[in-house]
Design a protein around this motif. Structure first.
Motif, PDB file in Angstrom:
ATOM      1  N   SER A  25       0.862  -1.180   0.000  1.00  0.00           N
ATOM      2  CA  SER A  25       0.000   0.000   0.000  1.00  0.00           C
ATOM      3  C   SER A  25       0.899   1.231   0.000  1.00  0.00           C
ATOM      4  N   GLN A  26       1.283   1.637  -1.214  1.00  0.00           N
ATOM      5  CA  GLN A  26       2.132   2.809  -1.333  1.00  0.00           C
ATOM      6  C   GLN A  26       1.533   3.757  -2.361  1.00  0.00           C
ATOM      7  N   ASP A  27       1.749   5.023  -2.160  1.00  0.00           N
ATOM      8  CA  ASP A  27       1.227   6.032  -3.066  1.00  0.00           C
ATOM      9  C   ASP A  27       2.000   5.982  -4.381  1.00  0.00           C
ATOM     10  N   THR A  28       1.288   6.157  -5.470  1.00  0.00           N
ATOM     11  CA  THR A  28       1.932   6.195  -6.774  1.00  0.00           C
ATOM     12  C   THR A  28       1.857   7.600  -7.334  1.00  0.00           C
ATOM     13  N   THR A  29       2.835   7.964  -8.104  1.00  0.00           N
ATOM     14  CA  THR A  29       2.844   9.271  -8.753  1.00  0.00           C
ATOM     15  C   THR A  29       3.109   9.080 -10.243  1.00  0.00           C
ATOM     16  N   THR A  30       2.712  10.057 -11.020  1.00  0.00           N
ATOM     17  CA  THR A  30       2.955  10.022 -12.447  1.00  0.00           C
ATOM     18  C   THR A  30       4.433  10.288 -12.705  1.00  0.00           C
ATOM     19  N   PRO A  31       5.078   9.484 -13.555  1.00  0.00           N
ATOM     20  CA  PRO A  31       6.493   9.721 -13.832  1.00  0.00           C
ATOM     21  C   PRO A  31       6.680  11.033 -14.595  1.00  0.00           C
ATOM     22  N   PRO A  32       7.852  11.644 -14.498  1.00  0.00           N
ATOM     23  CA  PRO A  32       8.076  12.890 -15.217  1.00  0.00           C
ATOM     24  C   PRO A  32       8.076  12.668 -16.731  1.00  0.00           C
ATOM     25  N   ASP A  33       7.772  13.717 -17.472  1.00  0.00           N
ATOM     26  CA  ASP A  33       7.738  13.669 -18.927  1.00  0.00           C
ATOM     27  C   ASP A  33       9.154  13.453 -19.457  1.00  0.00           C
ATOM     28  N   PRO A  34       9.422  12.345 -20.176  1.00  0.00           N
ATOM     29  CA  PRO A  34      10.783  12.092 -20.643  1.00  0.00           C
ATOM     30  C   PRO A  34      11.253  13.100 -21.695  1.00  0.00           C
ATOM     31  N   ALA A  35      10.330  13.723 -22.408  1.00  0.00           N
ATOM     32  CA  ALA A  35      10.715  14.706 -23.427  1.00  0.00           C
ATOM     33  C   ALA A  35      10.880  16.091 -22.823  1.00  0.00           C
ATOM     34  N   GLY A  36      10.547  16.271 -21.583  1.00  0.00           N
ATOM     35  CA  GLY A  36      10.709  17.564 -20.933  1.00  0.00           C
ATOM     36  C   GLY A  36       9.765  18.630 -21.459  1.00  0.00           C
ATOM     37  N   GLY A  37       8.607  18.209 -21.966  1.00  0.00           N
ATOM     38  CA  GLY A  37       7.626  19.164 -22.458  1.00  0.00           C
ATOM     39  C   GLY A  37       7.844  19.571 -23.911  1.00  0.00           C
ATOM     40  N   ARG A  38       8.881  19.063 -24.555  1.00  0.00           N
ATOM     41  CA  ARG A  38       9.136  19.407 -25.956  1.00  0.00           C
ATOM     42  C   ARG A  38       8.438  18.414 -26.872  1.00  0.00           C
ATOM     43  N   ASP A  39       8.154  18.831 -28.094  1.00  0.00           N
ATOM     44  CA  ASP A  39       7.562  17.960 -29.101  1.00  0.00           C
ATOM     45  C   ASP A  39       8.686  17.502 -30.023  1.00  0.00           C
ATOM     46  N   ASN A  40       9.228  16.334 -29.760  1.00  0.00           N
ATOM     47  CA  ASN A  40      10.376  15.846 -30.522  1.00  0.00           C
ATOM     48  C   ASN A  40      10.031  15.553 -31.975  1.00  0.00           C
ATOM     49  N   ASP A  41       8.785  15.191 -32.270  1.00  0.00           N
ATOM     50  CA  ASP A  41       8.405  14.921 -33.656  1.00  0.00           C
ATOM     51  C   ASP A  41       8.422  16.193 -34.493  1.00  0.00           C
ATOM     52  N   ARG A  42       8.140  17.331 -33.884  1.00  0.00           N
ATOM     53  CA  ARG A  42       8.146  18.583 -34.617  1.00  0.00           C
ATOM     54  C   ARG A  42       9.559  19.166 -34.712  1.00  0.00           C
ATOM     55  N   GLU A  43      10.385  18.974 -33.690  1.00  0.00           N
ATOM     56  CA  GLU A  43      11.723  19.533 -33.686  1.00  0.00           C
ATOM     57  C   GLU A  43      12.721  18.725 -34.516  1.00  0.00           C
TER      58      GLU A  43
END
Length: 49
Positions: A25-43
């Motif tokens: 019984s442990q709290d779960t959190t959302t993992p951080p965004d691996p792209a850091g908020g950037r859109d790699n497909d556009r860049e």
């Protein structure tokens, strides 16, 4: 020669584990965004054009 007490220890199974003791019984959190908020497909085309 093994000790007689040690050999008797492995002749019986340990006591059963209750189902309530097997669930964590442990709290779960959302993992951080691996792209850091950037859109790699556009860049990608801009970087390698």
């Amino acid at each position: 020669m093994p000790d007689r007490q040690d050999s008797d220890r492995f002749r019986h199974l340990p006591p059963a584990v209750r189902l309530e003791d097997t669930i964590t019984s442990q709290d779960t959190t959302t993992p951080p965004d691996p792209a850091g908020g950037r859109d790699n497909d556009r860049e990608f085309p801009s970087r390698y054009a």
